[in-house]
Design a protein around this motif. Sequence first.
Motif, short mmCIF file in Angstrom:
data_model
loop_
_atom_site.label_atom_id
_atom_site.label_comp_id
_atom_site.label_asym_id
_atom_site.label_seq_id
_atom_site.Cartn_x
_atom_site.Cartn_y
_atom_site.Cartn_z
N PRO A 11 -3.70 -20.06 15.44
CA PRO A 11 -4.06 -20.47 16.79
C PRO A 11 -3.62 -19.43 17.82
CG PRO A 11 -2.39 -21.94 15.82
CD PRO A 11 -2.78 -20.97 14.76
N ALA A 12 -4.39 -19.30 18.91
CA ALA A 12 -4.06 -18.33 19.96
C ALA A 12 -2.63 -18.55 20.42
CB ALA A 12 -5.03 -18.49 21.13
N GLY A 13 -1.89 -17.46 20.56
CA GLY A 13 -0.51 -17.57 21.03
C GLY A 13 0.49 -17.91 19.95
N HIS A 14 0.05 -18.06 18.68
CA HIS A 14 1.00 -18.32 17.59
C HIS A 14 2.06 -17.22 17.60
CE1 HIS A 14 2.69 -18.73 13.59
NE2 HIS A 14 2.06 -19.89 13.44
N PRO A 15 3.35 -17.57 17.53
CA PRO A 15 4.39 -16.53 17.66
C PRO A 15 4.34 -15.46 16.58
CG PRO A 15 5.34 -18.68 17.05
CD PRO A 15 3.91 -18.93 17.43
N GLU A 16 3.75 -15.78 15.41
CA GLU A 16 3.68 -14.78 14.34
C GLU A 16 2.34 -14.06 14.28
OE1 GLU A 16 6.21 -13.56 13.09
OE2 GLU A 16 7.56 -15.11 13.86
#
Length: 261
Positions: free
Chosen positions: A73-78
């Motif tokens: 998903p957009a913005g996923h920290p990884e």
Amino acid sequence: MEVVIVPDAKAGGELIAEGIAGLLRRKPDALLGVATGSTPLPIYDALISQVRSGAVDASRARIAQLDEYVGLPAGHPESYRSTVLRQVVQPLGLPESSFMGPDGSAEDVQAACEAYDRQLAEAGGVDLQILGIGTDGHIGFNEPYSSLASRTRIKTLTEQTRIDNARFFDNDIEQVPHHVITQGIGTILEARHLVLLATGEGKAEAVAQTVEGPVAAIVPASALQLHPHATVVVDEAAAAKLKHADYFRHTYANKPAWQGI
Ligand SMILES: N[C@@H]1[C@@H](O)[C@H](O)[C@@H](COP(=O)(O)O)O[C@@H]1O
């Protein structure tokens, strides 16, 4: 190909950061290709220190991403976009507009890959590409048997790479995506200078095959042998399986002082 053996990861990071600083002094708006993973962190630490101390001005630098997971998903920290923003773009004080990367959440992934290759070319090409290396010899996410002429495209990760990268996903391999976008090997070879950093004994076999083995799709990083300006920086542990380590040490020790990496 130049091979530089350094005592440890910190020394490798400092050497490469010095090379990047030299590039930025010559070309303030240089396009810097960055890799993710643990290995390049000492490079970024050293470069950020140089910028903060005023030793180099990186305010006009541009940053290009090497690869990306598909489907996070957009913005996923990884996601690699989040990772590069966190580790490089923001600490260098650069605006997000200076940063380009492939769109891992695009509906038409192939079109996103082609668009990224065009974007890199329109930006004038990558001046210096930082690379790490996978334990299986991959660069970017070009797994073994990737075409040495490949362009940016979708790839399926090997089980080994998913195991290696599970540490970024709560050690849960199920969370590691199967698919990725990566600059192709042909794309990577278009950068003006390739700088690969490898540290730790886990990379020793891949380094030996990359540097001293034949150019072969089974070891994607061996494609660096085809590049007119490739620098491989290794610490003692990653150099452990090089048969010609003494030759590389001798050559580097006698390099003219005015030549950077
Ligand atoms: N796509 C990245 C590569 O760009 C990186 O070189 C490799 C090694 O990572 P590390 O440096 O953490 O060993 O990991 C991932 O597969």
